[in-house]
Design an enzyme around this catalytic site. Structure first.
Site, PDB file in Angstrom:
ATOM      1  N   GLU A  20       0.877  -1.166   0.000  1.00  0.00           N
ATOM      2  CA  GLU A  20       0.000   0.000   0.000  1.00  0.00           C
ATOM      3  C   GLU A  20       0.917   1.220   0.000  1.00  0.00           C
ATOM      4  OE1 GLU A  20      -2.791   0.260   3.242  1.00  0.00           O
ATOM      5  OE2 GLU A  20      -3.550   2.173   2.511  1.00  0.00           O
TER       6      GLU A  20
ATOM      7  N   ARG B  46       4.888 -13.021   9.667  1.00  0.00           N
ATOM      8  CA  ARG B  46       5.547 -11.759   9.348  1.00  0.00           C
ATOM      9  C   ARG B  46       6.886 -11.684  10.086  1.00  0.00           C
ATOM     10  NH1 ARG B  46       2.095  -7.778   9.327  1.00  0.00           N
ATOM     11  NH2 ARG B  46       3.482  -6.067   9.704  1.00  0.00           N
TER      12      ARG B  46
ATOM     13  N   LYS C 101       4.022   0.869   9.739  1.00  0.00           N
ATOM     14  CA  LYS C 101       4.216   2.105   8.977  1.00  0.00           C
ATOM     15  C   LYS C 101       3.656   3.312   9.728  1.00  0.00           C
ATOM     16  CE  LYS C 101       2.937   0.153   4.978  1.00  0.00           C
ATOM     17  NZ  LYS C 101       2.459   0.007   3.602  1.00  0.00           N
TER      18      LYS C 101
HETATM   19  P1  ATP Z   1       2.335  -2.124   8.064  1.00  0.00           P
HETATM   20  O1  ATP Z   1       1.590  -2.987   9.024  1.00  0.00           O
HETATM   21  O2  ATP Z   1       3.751  -1.869   8.419  1.00  0.00           O
HETATM   22  O3  ATP Z   1       1.614  -0.882   7.673  1.00  0.00           O
HETATM   23  P2  ATP Z   1       1.305  -3.485   5.822  1.00  0.00           P
HETATM   24  O4  ATP Z   1       1.163  -4.947   5.919  1.00  0.00           O
HETATM   25  O5  ATP Z   1       0.074  -2.678   5.965  1.00  0.00           O
HETATM   26  O6  ATP Z   1       2.456  -3.024   6.767  1.00  0.00           O
HETATM   27  P3  ATP Z   1       1.577  -3.368   3.006  1.00  0.00           P
HETATM   28  O7  ATP Z   1       2.100  -2.250   2.209  1.00  0.00           O
HETATM   29  O8  ATP Z   1       0.146  -3.694   2.929  1.00  0.00           O
HETATM   30  O9  ATP Z   1       1.998  -3.057   4.493  1.00  0.00           O
HETATM   31  O10 ATP Z   1       2.447  -4.672   2.779  1.00  0.00           O
HETATM   32  C1  ATP Z   1       2.817  -5.151   1.520  1.00  0.00           C
HETATM   33  C2  ATP Z   1       3.203  -6.582   1.656  1.00  0.00           C
HETATM   34  O11 ATP Z   1       4.274  -6.733   2.570  1.00  0.00           O
HETATM   35  C3  ATP Z   1       2.055  -7.405   2.192  1.00  0.00           C
HETATM   36  O12 ATP Z   1       1.941  -8.587   1.443  1.00  0.00           O
HETATM   37  C4  ATP Z   1       2.434  -7.680   3.611  1.00  0.00           C
HETATM   38  O13 ATP Z   1       1.914  -8.896   4.050  1.00  0.00           O
HETATM   39  C5  ATP Z   1       3.959  -7.690   3.541  1.00  0.00           C
HETATM   40  N1  ATP Z   1       4.517  -7.324   4.829  1.00  0.00           N
HETATM   41  C6  ATP Z   1       4.291  -6.194   5.538  1.00  0.00           C
HETATM   42  N2  ATP Z   1       4.938  -6.220   6.708  1.00  0.00           N
HETATM   43  C7  ATP Z   1       5.627  -7.397   6.750  1.00  0.00           C
HETATM   44  C8  ATP Z   1       6.481  -8.031   7.711  1.00  0.00           C
HETATM   45  N3  ATP Z   1       6.785  -7.448   8.868  1.00  0.00           N
HETATM   46  N4  ATP Z   1       6.987  -9.234   7.393  1.00  0.00           N
HETATM   47  C9  ATP Z   1       6.715  -9.822   6.227  1.00  0.00           C
HETATM   48  N5  ATP Z   1       5.912  -9.297   5.294  1.00  0.00           N
HETATM   49  C10 ATP Z   1       5.360  -8.097   5.545  1.00  0.00           C
HETATM   50 MG    MG Z   2      -1.568  -3.625   4.421  1.00  0.00          MG
END
Ligand code: ATP
Ligand code: MG
Length: 573
Positions: A37, A261, A271
């Protein structure tokens, strides 16, 4: 990209699934996607996801798409879209196709009308609070909305008017009509669309209704024929709903798989929290070298190879765990040891004068003594012969680290002390004889003698010294600002705070120290442009790994400490 001869390892569970699918002929090649995102910069957790998605496709001859999951216009921005692409490229990956969920808005809208026509979606006028209330709990069933039994015609009419902008934010939502008593809460008539009169960074003001994640993600995967939609564990309860939409629409069957994760101690990875650190000025920006962001690690001097090696080393888990920060640093040291050229720099300088070393010549009018200079040969990288050697100027006056001298050497202190012979790296054996001090008793100068026969660092009579220290000749030393970073948080789990407290209270107050170092002149000749990512990485002998910062100019050198040579933190713990 560097090939590592990693030993054969066991297949991880995703590889097992893929190999089984391939052998059963479920698919002939695989297609993955990385779906960030664009509401922030990528962090090390994303790097893990990138390595998995791109890594699997590479291993099995498939493709990986980059898809911006841009269904939430309020928090998204093109600045993030740009940085995400830059970071993926820096890591050494490239996508087959680039897409935006917003490119599918029209298709998603048409599918929503289809679900309405099939009696599987309805417009609900309840407020969000009423909807939440009506969903029930894990132990009690929900209640049907009073608007649940609207006719297909009425629903279509209202949904079209939602799209046309007739209603204010929050006035209505479109919900899937499934089962308000379903044991999986996700099935209790989930929201598909909400009204949001917000400007979108790509679609502008074209839309005032936006699809929810659950309604957009699976269908976007399906449109791109993603065979393996890999996401983190918390999405496992979403999977049945992901499948439900695809089934009801009768579209290409993508499947979702979840892995644990990545969590690392001494840092935060959400984020939202990283944004808060930036916005409220706790760090200098998203690429502050203390941030767990990919651009932060880049500026800190980490290499793409070391981040990928780390992701590989920790494997792909099915259960949540916390990885030790030291493991990441281990991977960094391991790679930098191979690729970083060695230089000498003194971070906390104290002056040394070699009293029996020849005085320099004098210039024409005899006013300013020019120190005698001799050039000594230093090895650029003992791990890489091809890196060759360089000439380092030596002279009568030198800088050494303050901590490398003690007037009286305790047992096992093998560095410089009065009467104790020590080797100056690549140079001579010297012996401290006396010190000068200021009024407060601080040492301002150490007087030594040297043995000219030990030039190059070895004694012809075979006598040994136990200590070797680094040095920089004073007459040709160049000053550099050196930023010494430590962990951003002082505790292992900064997120674990009691009610009424914030993770900000766990910031490490000593995470940045700036010093002025004395450096050998070769460091002033650093040509950053000769490095792929514009960053020169060095080992300052005995002091750690350092890299040029983007603030560095020829007139004002700036280096960041990437990490120390050994894991000093492990000892403190
Ligand atoms: P945050 O919780 O930090 O805002 P998010 O999951 O909302 O992260 P996205 O931009 O939606 O962030 O994530 C893009 C991809 O990265 C998704 O497939 C998500 O599952 C993966 N991802 C995000 N954080 C992690 C993590 N800590 N470990 C592994 N994969 C991750
Ligand atoms: Mg997300």
């Amino acid at each position: 990209m560097e090939e590592t001869n990693a030993p054969e390892r066991q297949l991880n569970f995703l590889e097992e699934i893929i190999e089984q699918g391939l052998s059963e002929g479920k698919y002939t090649s695989i297609q993955t996607r990385f779906p960030p995102e664009p509401n922030g910069y990528l962090h090390i957790g994303h790097a893990k996801s990138i390595c998995i998605n791109f890594g699997l496709a590479k291993k099995y001859g498939g493709k990986t798409n980059l898809r911006f999951d841009d269904t939430n216009p309020v928090k998204e921005d093109t600045e993030y879209v740009d940085s995400i692409q830059e970071d993926i490229h820096w890591l050494g990956f490239d996508w087959a196709e680039k897409h935006y969920a917003s490119d599918y808005f029209e298709q998603l809208y048409e599918w929503a009308e289809l679900l309405i026509q099939k009696g599987l979606a309805y417009v609900d006028d309840q407020t969000l609070d009423e909807i939440r209330e009506g969903r029930g709990t894990v132990t009690t069933p929900g209640k049907n909305s009073p608007y649940r039994d609207r006719s297909v015609e009425e629903n279509l009419d209202l949904f079209r008017r939602m799209r046309a902008g007739e209603f204010p934010d929050g006035a209505k939502v479109l919900r899937a009509k499934i089962d308000m008593a379903h044991p999986n809460m996700m099935f209790r008539d989930p929201i598909m669309y909400r009204i949001l009169h917000a400007h979108h960074h790509r679609t502008g003001d074209k839309w005032c209704i936006y699809p929810m994640y659950d309604y957009a993600h699976g269908q976007s995967d399906s449109i791109e024929h993603i065979t393996h939609s890999i996401c983190t564990l918390e999405f496992d309860i979403h999977r049945p709903l992901y499948d439900w939409f695809i089934e009801q629409l009768g579209i290409w069957p993508s499947h979702q798989y979840e892995f644990a994760r990545l969590n690392i101690n001494y840092t935060v990875m959400s984020k939202r929290k990283l944004l808060q650190l930036v916005k409220e000025g706790y760090v200098s920006g998203w690429d502050d070298p203390r941030m767990p962001t990919i651009c932060g690690f880049r500026r800190r001097g980490y290499t793409p190879e070391s981040i990928k090696a780390f992701c590989d080393r920790i494997g792909v888990a099915k259960r949540d765990n916390i990885i030790d920060y030291s493991l990441l640093e281990f991977s960094v040291r391991e790679h930098l040891n191979k690729v970083a050229q060695r230089r000498m720099a003194v971070l906390d300088p104290v002056k040394v004068v070699i009293d029996n070393y020849p005085e320099g010549d004098c210039d024409c009018n005899g006013a300013n003594p020019v120190p005698k200079t001799e050039m000594l040969t230093a090895v650029n990288n003992p791990e890489c012969e091809a890196d060759g050697t360089r000439q380092v100027p030596f002279g009568r006056e030198l800088w050494i680290e303050r901590e490398d001298f003690m007037e009286v050497a305790p047992k096992k202190y093998f560095r410089m002390a009065i009467g104790q012979e020590v080797r100056l790296r690549y140079a001579y054996f010297v012996t401290a004889q006396s010190v000068e001090k200021d009024a407060e008793g601080n040492i301002t100068c150490i007087h030594c003698t040297y043995d000219p026969a030990t030039r190059g660092g070895d004694a012809p009579d075979g006598r040994k010294v136990k200590g070797t220290i680094h040095w920089v000749a004073a007459h040709s030393a160049v000053d550099a600002e050196v930023r010494l970073f430590d962990r951003l948080f002082a505790v292992e789990a900064p997120d674990d705070v009691e009610e009424g407290h914030t993770f900000l209270e766990n910031l490490n107050p000593n995470s940045l120290k700036v010093v002025t170092a004395k450096c050998e002149p070769a460091l002033a000749d650093t040509d950053n442009s000769q490095f792929a990512d514009g960053i020169a990485r060095y080992q300052f002998e005995r002091m750690g790994y350092f890299c040029t910062d983007r603030d560095s100019t020829p007139d004002h050198l700036v280096f960041n400490r990437t990490c120390t040579l050994k894991d000093s933190w492990a000892k403190i713990k």
